[in-house]
Design an enzyme around this catalytic site. Structure first.
Site, PDB file in Angstrom:
ATOM      1  N   GLU A 126       0.848  -1.180   0.000  1.00 47.86           N
ATOM      2  CA  GLU A 126       0.000   0.000   0.000  1.00 47.86           C
ATOM      3  C   GLU A 126       0.896   1.246   0.000  1.00 47.86           C
ATOM      4  OE1 GLU A 126      -2.756   0.462   3.262  1.00 47.86           O
ATOM      5  OE2 GLU A 126      -3.829   2.062   2.240  1.00 47.86           O
ATOM      6  N   ALA A 259       1.546  -0.078  10.766  1.00 49.68           N
ATOM      7  CA  ALA A 259       1.285  -1.475  10.453  1.00 49.68           C
ATOM      8  C   ALA A 259       0.442  -1.566   9.194  1.00 49.68           C
ATOM      9  CB  ALA A 259       0.542  -2.141  11.610  1.00 49.68           C
ATOM     10  N   MET A 260       0.303  -2.771   8.672  1.00 49.62           N
ATOM     11  CA  MET A 260      -0.373  -2.933   7.386  1.00 49.62           C
ATOM     12  C   MET A 260      -1.251  -4.179   7.376  1.00 49.62           C
ATOM     13  SD  MET A 260      -0.908  -1.743   4.442  1.00 49.62           S
ATOM     14  CE  MET A 260      -2.085  -2.556   3.365  1.00 49.62           C
ATOM     15  N   GLU A 261      -2.458  -3.998   6.846  1.00 47.20           N
ATOM     16  CA  GLU A 261      -3.522  -4.993   6.962  1.00 47.20           C
ATOM     17  C   GLU A 261      -3.535  -6.053   5.858  1.00 47.20           C
ATOM     18  OE1 GLU A 261      -4.014  -1.659   6.192  1.00 47.20           O
ATOM     19  OE2 GLU A 261      -5.586  -1.444   4.678  1.00 47.20           O
ATOM     20  N   ASN A 262      -2.411  -6.393   5.248  1.00 43.79           N
ATOM     21  CA  ASN A 262      -2.378  -7.397   4.179  1.00 43.79           C
ATOM     22  C   ASN A 262      -3.229  -8.617   4.557  1.00 43.79           C
ATOM     23  OD1 ASN A 262      -0.035  -5.841   3.145  1.00 43.79           O
ATOM     24  ND2 ASN A 262       0.936  -6.734   4.948  1.00 43.79           N
ATOM     25  N   HIS A 294      -7.003  -2.464  14.935  1.00 47.95           N
ATOM     26  CA  HIS A 294      -7.219  -1.698  13.701  1.00 47.95           C
ATOM     27  C   HIS A 294      -6.918  -2.560  12.470  1.00 47.95           C
ATOM     28  CE1 HIS A 294      -7.063   2.071  11.215  1.00 47.95           C
ATOM     29  NE2 HIS A 294      -6.227   1.337  10.506  1.00 47.95           N
ATOM     30  N   GLU A 295      -5.743  -3.160  12.461  1.00 48.62           N
ATOM     31  CA  GLU A 295      -5.362  -3.952  11.278  1.00 48.62           C
ATOM     32  C   GLU A 295      -6.285  -5.158  11.135  1.00 48.62           C
ATOM     33  OE1 GLU A 295      -3.531  -2.282   9.491  1.00 48.62           O
ATOM     34  OE2 GLU A 295      -2.689  -0.956  11.018  1.00 48.62           O
ATOM     35  N   HIS A 298      -9.581  -4.193   9.604  1.00 50.55           N
ATOM     36  CA  HIS A 298      -9.507  -3.960   8.159  1.00 50.55           C
ATOM     37  C   HIS A 298      -9.922  -5.207   7.365  1.00 50.55           C
ATOM     38  CE1 HIS A 298      -8.063   0.031   7.254  1.00 50.55           C
ATOM     39  NE2 HIS A 298      -6.911  -0.091   7.876  1.00 50.55           N
TER      40      HIS A 298
HETATM   41  N1  PHE Z   1      -3.178   0.910   5.769  1.00 47.30           N
HETATM   42  C1  PHE Z   1      -2.332   1.040   6.924  1.00 47.30           C
HETATM   43  C2  PHE Z   1      -3.258   1.225   8.116  1.00 47.30           C
HETATM   44  O1  PHE Z   1      -4.010   2.107   8.212  1.00 47.30           O
HETATM   45  C3  PHE Z   1      -1.393   2.165   6.916  1.00 47.30           C
HETATM   46  C4  PHE Z   1      -0.316   2.103   5.868  1.00 47.30           C
HETATM   47  C5  PHE Z   1      -0.417   2.864   4.734  1.00 47.30           C
HETATM   48  C6  PHE Z   1       0.772   1.317   6.043  1.00 47.30           C
HETATM   49  C7  PHE Z   1       0.555   2.843   3.773  1.00 47.30           C
HETATM   50  C8  PHE Z   1       1.763   1.286   5.111  1.00 47.30           C
HETATM   51  C9  PHE Z   1       1.661   2.068   3.962  1.00 47.30           C
HETATM   52  O2  PHE Z   1      -3.346   0.497   8.975  1.00 47.30           O
HETATM   53 ZN    ZN Z   2      -5.837   1.550   8.564  1.00 43.30          ZN
END
Ligand code: PHE
Ligand code: ZN
Length: 855
Positions: A126, A259-262, A294-295, A298
């Site tokens: 992202e 952090a990232m919600e993959n 949060h993650e 998502h």
């Molecule tokens: N989508 C992630 C979140 O809100 C944030 C994020 C954006 C992380 C871009 C990495 C790069 O939890």
């Molecule tokens: Zn988010």
């Protein structure tokens, strides 16, 4: 040729992708300098005659074929930003495109795409990182089912979805849920798991793993528990069940964001996973729990339903922040959480809205989307949902959300879709409400009162100041939660929500025996600046009597803020304020966490904002001095009771991060912060020497720094923690944030040349530069030394990690508030950045926006 003329992307230009992706199979042969990625994409044309445009950056094309036939040079155009295949080279019906590319994860310091962090491979896609992995339509409305094979001589090989097969040196993963490329993830390394499981509401058992480096496995228990609580809460509160057999979280040391919600494989900044009482503060525990949630949330709000394009970012982020705020509120204290959230909103989002970077919750154009992961999209995006919920009620909100999940599951949706489910589920017209998404700026809500013959009237006026590109704004729908108190403290009219829709509007309450005291905007029911002329006595009354805890706190806060603004201009401390604080801290019935929030003085930046809002140019040094004087006056007047509190709030026994004991520690440290102004740091030193946890160690250390007595403590802290990266980040941060502003630029420069300042690590960079920028009078040092130091480092970081550099540039966003001399110095620093040849698109956009004063 790179980034020569950065293009502006516009919402109005949206067009669907002319191909459907039926399946994606990826093979990774990992090697630090030369990873091979083989992609087989099955697709169906949707518009005859359309070219196949694929995004791709920093890729070395090895081969490309359609249905097994190699493409020849005339069949495509290859540029720095992508691969476009001519329509003539494409079949009319479904076909498979196979490409092979080579990439170099080891040299990837931007930390987007596939990169390495201390020997482990990981990804961040992202918003547009997938195009650095393979040629692909890298846009969120293109969703596909992914199959992934990872080959590497490493023990742990992870990707999205469920594991299907593995052997020595390889593993295969299948994600059954169609997803956009930004949710792709891959991790490979010598990792260990802290594992558990969760049984979903329909009885499916899900394996849970927190993957970390060897040695960190005993710091994962809290994160695992937080994940389990989040999974349960989403079932209870939203009816949302998890949808894979496994959920993996990986902690990474080098990560640009939180952090990232993959899908099925969340990747976290290690600081938001690892927790132990020795190394982690109460605030960080709360944040870890909130971000894990949060993650996880998502998975439904972001992954199962994603965004049609990046202009809709708030669709997933605003909603997911709103959900994580509800979660934390349920896990801990609702009122305390609301106050914390409003503090953050004002400090970050109001600040953004007031300066040159102001933009709508749903912007209409951008140059670099990474620059729009902002407090406005996230925090204001969440506030907008809170207002919607207040307007339609809890039951209406639940019906709307059920409809949203039902109607849009598997889709890439828009804000129009989101508002339509509320309109359809509740019958409300949300046409005017939509302005909250399209209009930037924080409305100012002025109130006047009239009292006659038992009728009390509130007359509100709303004005939203101009923001870049939006000189004028129409009135918005503002839900104003109001209660009325009688002068003896009884509530005579309980909370009701007034719906303001006009520029000026009156609301009357009749049949009252005496003129009431209003409690306005309860629970901070709308993200506006409330302007009301109230006396110190009235604020003190509300601080003592309001039944709405948020407004109790707000009354105390505004009392302190007013007192401080007057003190900056030379006034003595306000006796009403000093006495009100005395009553509050003696109120043993109130929650310690709440008392701690009330005891903490507004920060210097908040005072500067308040002065600016009333047309005074803030003087950072005078603000710093005034705040110090008020803290000392409070300590002098209340020393005995503060000292008692400090001792009484010691929490015996083993550490627990829960809201109860954390609140006591917060109150203890708030008392200590005041006492340290008059005891030369004596109590802080005693606590520092014996503190059994990081919360109190760091709290005491901050007090010692402010008292100018921290040399030994800082050296001892460093000696003890030099091997712990996350704790060393705090060492950098705390001493700059609390340093004497006169010396802060010099100290920042000294720390930046310390061998422990590993500036390419985002956490370390943020610790030093963020700590320095948090030192209001230090950053705005009259010499300009703060600005030029900071600009030097942005210039150094930009070519290495443009996303980080651009994010950190927001330290400059308040420059138009200050005096002409400071303005000129800040502008010169910005101009120096802007003039740099080869500036990144990220930073180029930021400095261009920053350079323009708003008014
Ligand atoms: N989508 C992630 C979140 O809100 C944030 C994020 C954006 C992380 C871009 C990495 C790069 O939890
Ligand atoms: Zn988010």
């Amino acid at each position: 040729m790179k980034d020569a003329t950065p293009q502006t992307i516009r919402l109005a230009d949206y067009a669907p992708y002319p191909f459907t992706l039926d399946a994606v199979a990826l093979t990774f042969r990992l090697a630090p300098k030369a990873t091979r990625v083989v992609a087989e994409i099955r697709m169906t044309p949707r518009q005859p005659g359309a070219a196949l445009a694929l995004d791709g950056e920093h890729l070395r094309l090895i081969s490309a074929a359609i249905d097994g036939q190699s493409l020849s040079a005339e069949d495509y155009i290859l540029t720095d930003t992508g691969l476009t295949i001519h329509p003539a080279a494409l079949p009319d019906a479904a076909f498979t495109l196979a490409t092979e590319v080579e990439i170099a994860p080891e040299g990837n310091t931007a930390l987007q795409g596939l990169y390495m962090s201390r020997g482990m491979y990981c990804t961040q896609c992202e918003a547009q990182g997938f195009r650095r992995i393979t040629f692909y339509p890298d846009r969120p409305d293109v969703m596909a089912r992914f199959t992934v094979r990872v080959e590497a001589d490493l023990p742990v090989l992870l990707s999205n979805g469920n594991p299907t097969a593995s052997g020595p040196g390889w593993a295969e993963w299948v994600d059954p849920w169609p997803k956009p490329a930004y949710l792709f993830a891959l991790v490979a390394g010598d990792l260990v798991a802290h594992s558990g499981n969760f049984t979903t509401m329909s009885g499916r058992k899900v394996a849970l793993n927190i993957w970390v480096r060897r040695g960190d496995e005993d710091r994962c228990g809290f994160a695992l528990g937080a994940l389990q609580r989040a999974m349960k809460w989403d079932e209870d509160a939203y009816g949302r069940e998890y949808d894979l057999d496994i959920f993996n979280i990986v902690a990474v040391d080098d990560f640009n964001m939180g952090a990232m919600e993959n899908k099925g494989l969340n990747i976290f900044n290690a600081k938001l996973v690892l927790a132990s009482p020795d190394t982690t503060t109460d605030g960080e525990y709360e944040r870890i729990e909130g971000v894990i949630a949060h993650e996880y949330f998502h998975n439904w709000t972001g992954n199962r339903i994603t965004c049609r394009d990046w202009f809709q970012l708030c669709l997933k982020e605003g909603l997911t922040v709103f959900r994580d705020q509800q979660f934390t509120s349920d896990m801990r204290s609702g009122p305390v959480k609301r106050i914390e959230d409003v503090l953050t909103l004002r400090a970050r989002q109001f600040r953004e809205d007031q300066g040159p970077l102001a933009h709508a919750v749903r912007p209409e154009s951008y140059v670099e989307i990474n620059n729009f992961y902002t407090a406005t999209v996230y925090e204001k995006g969440a506030e907008v949902i809170g207002m919607l919920r207040r307007l339609v009620g809890d039951a209406g909100y639940r019906r709307a959300l059920d409809l949203y999940f039902d109607r849009h599951d598997g889709q890439a949706a828009t804000i129009e879709d989101w508002l339509a489910v509320f309109a359809d589920a509740t019958g409300r017209d949300l046409g005017q409400f939509k302005r909250w998404y399209s209009d930037a700026g924080t409305p100012r809500l002025r109130v006047e009162e009239h009292w006659q013959d038992g009728t009390y009237t509130l007359e509100f006026t709303q004005v939203t100041p101009p923001t870049p590109g939006q000189p004028e704004k129409a009135p918005r729908v503002i839900p104003i939660a109001v209660g009325l108190l009688s002068p003896n403290g009884d509530e005579v009219v309980p909370t009701q929500v007034l719906e303001m829709t006009e520029a000026r509007q009156r609301f009357s309450f009749s049949g009252l025996a005496v003129r009431p005291v209003p409690s306005l905007l309860r629970g901070f029911s709308a993200p506006v600046v409330l302007e009301r002329d109230a006396t110190a006595a009235e604020r003190a009354f509300l601080l003592a009597h309001d039944t709405d805890p948020f407004n109790r706190w707000e009354a105390g806060r505004s009392l302190a803020r007013e007192a401080l603004c007057a003190m900056v201009a030379g006034a003595a401390p306000e006796p009403e304020h000093i006495d009100a604080v005395g009553r509050l801290i003696r109120d043993g019935a109130a929650d310690p966490a709440f008392r701690a929030l009330c005891l903490r003085l507004p920060g210097e930046e908040e005072i500067a904002t308040a002065l600016f809002e009333r047309g005074t140019v803030p003087d950072p040094d005078a603000i710093h001095a005034a705040r110090g004087r008020l803290a000392a006056a409070l300590a002098q007047k209340h020393e005995a009771v503060l000292s008692e509190i400090h001792d009484a709030m010691a929490v015996p026994g083993p550490y627990a991060p829960d809201a109860g004991p954390a609140g006591k520690r917060a109150l203890r440290l708030a008392a200590l912060a005041l006492l340290s102004r008059i005891d030369g740091g004596r109590r802080a030193q005693a606590l520092f020497d014996t503190a059994p946890n990081m919360t109190e160690t760091l709290g005491a250390l901050a007090c010692l720094i402010e008292a100018g007595q921290a040399d030994a403590a800082l050296a001892g802290f460093r000696a003890r923690w030099s091997a712990d990266r996350l704790v060393m980040d705090k060492w950098f941060m705390v001493q700059l944030a609390h340093a004497d502003p006169a010396n802060a630029p010099a100290l920042a420069a000294r720390l930046a040349s310390d061998p422990a300042f590993e500036w390419k690590n985002p956490n370390r960079f943020r610790a030093l530069m963020g700590g320095f920028a948090a030192n209001h009078a230090g950053f705005h040092h009259p010499s300009g030394a703060g600005y030029s130091f900071y600009a030097d480092w942005l210039i150094k970081l930009d070519p290495v990690n443009p996303q980080m550099a651009a994010r950190m540039s927001t330290a400059f966003e308040t420059w138009p508030r200050y005096d002409a001399a400071r303005q000129a110095l800040a502008q010169a620093a910005l101009a120096r950045i802007e003039a740099l040849p080869g500036l990144s698109r990220d930073m180029g956009e930021m400095v261009a926006r920053l350079a323009k004063a708003n008014r």
